[in-house]
Design a protein around this motif. Structure first.
Motif, PDB file in Angstrom:
ATOM      1  N   VAL A   5       0.860  -1.178   0.000  1.00 21.67           N
ATOM      2  CA  VAL A   5       0.000   0.000   0.000  1.00 21.67           C
ATOM      3  C   VAL A   5       0.894   1.225   0.000  1.00 21.67           C
ATOM      4  O   VAL A   5       1.759   1.370   0.867  1.00 21.67           O
ATOM      5  CB  VAL A   5      -0.933   0.027   1.223  1.00 21.67           C
ATOM      6  CG1 VAL A   5      -1.758   1.313   1.232  1.00 21.67           C
ATOM      7  CG2 VAL A   5      -1.848  -1.185   1.235  1.00 21.67           C
ATOM      8  N   GLN A   6       0.692   2.079  -0.975  1.00 25.42           N
ATOM      9  CA  GLN A   6       1.450   3.329  -1.052  1.00 25.42           C
ATOM     10  C   GLN A   6       0.538   4.396  -1.635  1.00 25.42           C
ATOM     11  O   GLN A   6       0.101   4.293  -2.782  1.00 25.42           O
ATOM     12  CB  GLN A   6       2.709   3.170  -1.891  1.00 25.42           C
ATOM     13  CG  GLN A   6       3.704   4.325  -1.721  1.00 25.42           C
ATOM     14  CD  GLN A   6       5.090   3.954  -2.202  1.00 25.42           C
ATOM     15  OE1 GLN A   6       5.245   3.130  -3.101  1.00 25.42           O
ATOM     16  NE2 GLN A   6       6.108   4.549  -1.613  1.00 25.42           N
ATOM     17  N   GLY A   7       0.224   5.378  -0.803  1.00 27.94           N
ATOM     18  CA  GLY A   7      -0.755   6.369  -1.228  1.00 27.94           C
ATOM     19  C   GLY A   7      -2.105   5.701  -1.403  1.00 27.94           C
ATOM     20  O   GLY A   7      -2.613   5.025  -0.521  1.00 27.94           O
ATOM     21  N   LYS A   8      -2.699   5.872  -2.577  1.00 33.40           N
ATOM     22  CA  LYS A   8      -4.013   5.295  -2.871  1.00 33.40           C
ATOM     23  C   LYS A   8      -3.910   3.960  -3.614  1.00 33.40           C
ATOM     24  O   LYS A   8      -4.930   3.385  -3.996  1.00 33.40           O
ATOM     25  CB  LYS A   8      -4.814   6.279  -3.727  1.00 33.40           C
ATOM     26  CG  LYS A   8      -5.219   7.551  -3.009  1.00 33.40           C
ATOM     27  CD  LYS A   8      -6.355   7.299  -2.051  1.00 33.40           C
ATOM     28  CE  LYS A   8      -6.919   8.574  -1.474  1.00 33.40           C
ATOM     29  NZ  LYS A   8      -8.085   8.333  -0.598  1.00 33.40           N
ATOM     30  N   ARG A   9      -2.696   3.484  -3.828  1.00 36.40           N
ATOM     31  CA  ARG A   9      -2.506   2.283  -4.643  1.00 36.40           C
ATOM     32  C   ARG A   9      -2.307   1.044  -3.775  1.00 36.40           C
ATOM     33  O   ARG A   9      -1.535   1.065  -2.813  1.00 36.40           O
ATOM     34  CB  ARG A   9      -1.306   2.481  -5.562  1.00 36.40           C
ATOM     35  CG  ARG A   9      -1.136   1.383  -6.615  1.00 36.40           C
ATOM     36  CD  ARG A   9       0.050   1.689  -7.496  1.00 36.40           C
ATOM     37  NE  ARG A   9       0.202   0.688  -8.555  1.00 36.40           N
ATOM     38  CZ  ARG A   9       1.277   0.609  -9.361  1.00 36.40           C
ATOM     39  NH1 ARG A   9       2.261   1.494  -9.237  1.00 36.40           N
ATOM     40  NH2 ARG A   9       1.338  -0.316 -10.300  1.00 36.40           N
ATOM     41  N   ILE A  10      -2.982  -0.028  -4.152  1.00 34.84           N
ATOM     42  CA  ILE A  10      -2.882  -1.313  -3.463  1.00 34.84           C
ATOM     43  C   ILE A  10      -2.460  -2.373  -4.477  1.00 34.84           C
ATOM     44  O   ILE A  10      -3.129  -2.549  -5.503  1.00 34.84           O
ATOM     45  CB  ILE A  10      -4.226  -1.724  -2.836  1.00 34.84           C
ATOM     46  CG1 ILE A  10      -4.719  -0.667  -1.846  1.00 34.84           C
ATOM     47  CG2 ILE A  10      -4.104  -3.094  -2.161  1.00 34.84           C
ATOM     48  CD1 ILE A  10      -6.158  -0.865  -1.425  1.00 34.84           C
ATOM     49  N   ILE A  11      -1.363  -3.062  -4.200  1.00 30.28           N
ATOM     50  CA  ILE A  11      -0.898  -4.148  -5.059  1.00 30.28           C
ATOM     51  C   ILE A  11      -0.890  -5.436  -4.234  1.00 30.28           C
ATOM     52  O   ILE A  11      -0.308  -5.476  -3.149  1.00 30.28           O
ATOM     53  CB  ILE A  11       0.504  -3.868  -5.628  1.00 30.28           C
ATOM     54  CG1 ILE A  11       0.478  -2.620  -6.521  1.00 30.28           C
ATOM     55  CG2 ILE A  11       1.020  -5.078  -6.423  1.00 30.28           C
ATOM     56  CD1 ILE A  11       1.855  -2.194  -6.998  1.00 30.28           C
ATOM     57  N   ILE A  12      -1.535  -6.459  -4.752  1.00 29.11           N
ATOM     58  CA  ILE A  12      -1.578  -7.749  -4.083  1.00 29.11           C
ATOM     59  C   ILE A  12      -0.908  -8.781  -4.985  1.00 29.11           C
ATOM     60  O   ILE A  12      -1.222  -8.871  -6.178  1.00 29.11           O
ATOM     61  CB  ILE A  12      -3.029  -8.179  -3.788  1.00 29.11           C
ATOM     62  CG1 ILE A  12      -3.724  -7.122  -2.914  1.00 29.11           C
ATOM     63  CG2 ILE A  12      -3.058  -9.548  -3.107  1.00 29.11           C
ATOM     64  CD1 ILE A  12      -5.211  -7.315  -2.788  1.00 29.11           C
ATOM     65  N   LYS A  13       0.008  -9.543  -4.397  1.00 27.79           N
ATOM     66  CA  LYS A  13       0.733 -10.566  -5.152  1.00 27.79           C
ATOM     67  C   LYS A  13       0.547 -11.930  -4.498  1.00 27.79           C
ATOM     68  O   LYS A  13       0.472 -12.030  -3.268  1.00 27.79           O
ATOM     69  CB  LYS A  13       2.219 -10.236  -5.241  1.00 27.79           C
ATOM     70  CG  LYS A  13       2.533  -8.969  -6.043  1.00 27.79           C
ATOM     71  CD  LYS A  13       4.042  -8.742  -6.134  1.00 27.79           C
ATOM     72  CE  LYS A  13       4.365  -7.500  -6.956  1.00 27.79           C
ATOM     73  NZ  LYS A  13       5.828  -7.289  -7.075  1.00 27.79           N
ATOM     74  N   VAL A  14       0.514 -12.939  -5.321  1.00 29.25           N
ATOM     75  CA  VAL A  14       0.502 -14.326  -4.879  1.00 29.25           C
ATOM     76  C   VAL A  14       1.720 -14.996  -5.504  1.00 29.25           C
ATOM     77  O   VAL A  14       1.822 -15.093  -6.733  1.00 29.25           O
ATOM     78  CB  VAL A  14      -0.799 -15.037  -5.306  1.00 29.25           C
ATOM     79  CG1 VAL A  14      -0.752 -16.498  -4.908  1.00 29.25           C
ATOM     80  CG2 VAL A  14      -2.014 -14.343  -4.696  1.00 29.25           C
ATOM     81  N   ASN A  15       2.663 -15.421  -4.655  1.00 25.76           N
ATOM     82  CA  ASN A  15       3.935 -15.970  -5.149  1.00 25.76           C
ATOM     83  C   ASN A  15       4.583 -15.056  -6.181  1.00 25.76           C
ATOM     84  O   ASN A  15       4.998 -15.487  -7.260  1.00 25.76           O
ATOM     85  CB  ASN A  15       3.716 -17.366  -5.735  1.00 25.76           C
ATOM     86  CG  ASN A  15       3.599 -18.424  -4.658  1.00 25.76           C
ATOM     87  OD1 ASN A  15       3.964 -18.206  -3.499  1.00 25.76           O
ATOM     88  ND2 ASN A  15       3.074 -19.585  -5.029  1.00 25.76           N
ATOM     89  N   ASP A  16       4.654 -13.761  -5.853  1.00 28.90           N
ATOM     90  CA  ASP A  16       5.299 -12.738  -6.687  1.00 28.90           C
ATOM     91  C   ASP A  16       4.547 -12.429  -7.981  1.00 28.90           C
ATOM     92  O   ASP A  16       5.022 -11.644  -8.797  1.00 28.90           O
ATOM     93  CB  ASP A  16       6.753 -13.115  -7.017  1.00 28.90           C
ATOM     94  CG  ASP A  16       7.644 -13.100  -5.783  1.00 28.90           C
ATOM     95  OD1 ASP A  16       7.418 -12.238  -4.912  1.00 28.90           O
ATOM     96  OD2 ASP A  16       8.538 -13.953  -5.680  1.00 28.90           O
ATOM     97  N   ARG A  17       3.392 -13.012  -8.164  1.00 26.91           N
ATOM     98  CA  ARG A  17       2.564 -12.702  -9.329  1.00 26.91           C
ATOM     99  C   ARG A  17       1.507 -11.675  -8.929  1.00 26.91           C
ATOM    100  O   ARG A  17       0.707 -11.917  -8.020  1.00 26.91           O
ATOM    101  CB  ARG A  17       1.884 -13.960  -9.852  1.00 26.91           C
ATOM    102  CG  ARG A  17       0.968 -13.706 -11.054  1.00 26.91           C
ATOM    103  CD  ARG A  17       0.457 -15.014 -11.616  1.00 26.91           C
ATOM    104  NE  ARG A  17      -0.322 -14.802 -12.838  1.00 26.91           N
ATOM    105  CZ  ARG A  17      -0.685 -15.767 -13.668  1.00 26.91           C
ATOM    106  NH1 ARG A  17      -0.315 -17.017 -13.429  1.00 26.91           N
ATOM    107  NH2 ARG A  17      -1.399 -15.493 -14.733  1.00 26.91           N
TER     108      ARG A  17
END
Length: 210
Positions: free
Chosen positions: A152-164
């Motif tokens: 989570v950085q600012g308004k952005r959310i990135i979710i990864k599963v095994n680096d994908r």
């Protein structure tokens, strides 16, 4: 002369920013789970849903939520990278909440949930930003360890599963989710979904981002 003054001011600004930048670049991963106990974690009703066995948090029992309440960043996170190793068992459901807050019972009313589910009847699969940006595909198998990470950085959310990367979501400026389901700040929580669900967590880590 004016150009020289401007360049000098810029150099001073960059110099003052550099230590802060280095601080975040050198920020180390912090462990939130000691592998031996639930020290630093807090649960309300149905506390028996969570126990520690063989270096893992075993989640199995009635609906309950285990909130991180430890010393790391005073359990108040805003911009961060979070990762944990997870193992699901057939038909199981769980979740990882962030930007949430402790409550004694019920489903957390604050924060977002990241789904942990590879074969439960709920079609929202592992990596979903629950009911916001959902994943239908199954990327990992039950009975196998995998890594689930949240940035989570600012308004952005990135979710990864095994680096994908399975979710890359930017929250709109005008978002108005009921019950505090929006980016803010807060702690993490692990979900005990139901007595038929069994999920393991270990190597739970976080590091701060600017």
């Amino acid at each position: 002369m004016k150009k020289l003054v401007a360049l000098s001011a810029l150099a001073l600004c960059l110099a003052s920013f550099a230590p802060r930048l280095r601080h975040y670049q050198n920020e180390k991963w912090i462990s939130l789970f000691d592998g031996k106990s639930l020290n630093g974690w807090k649960v309300g009703e149905n506390a028996e849903t969570f126990k520690v066995e063989d270096g893992t948090i075993v989640v199995n029992g009635n609906t309950a939520h285990l909130f991180y309440d430890g010393l790391a960043m005073n359990h108040d996170f805003k911009n961060f990278e979070f990762k944990a190793k997870v193992m699901t068992f057939p038909g199981s459901n769980s979740g990882i909440y962030f930007h949430t807050a402790y409550q004694e019972k019920g489903w957390p009313s604050k924060g977002y949930e990241v789904q942990v589910n590879n074969s439960h009847t709920d079609w929202r699969r592992t990596g979903s930003l629950y009911s916001v940006d959902d994943v239908k595909e199954v990327y990992v198998k039950d009975n196998e360890w995998y890594t689930e990470s949240i940035t989570v950085q600012g308004k952005r959310i990135i979710i990864k599963v095994n680096d994908r990367t399975v979710v890359d979501y930017t929250e709109p400026d005008n978002v108005n989710k009921p019950g505090g389901r929006m980016i803010s700040n807060g702690t993490f929580a692990l979900q005990g979904h139901d007595p038929k669900s069994k999920v393991l967590f270990k190597d739970i880590m976080v590091r701060a981002l600017p």
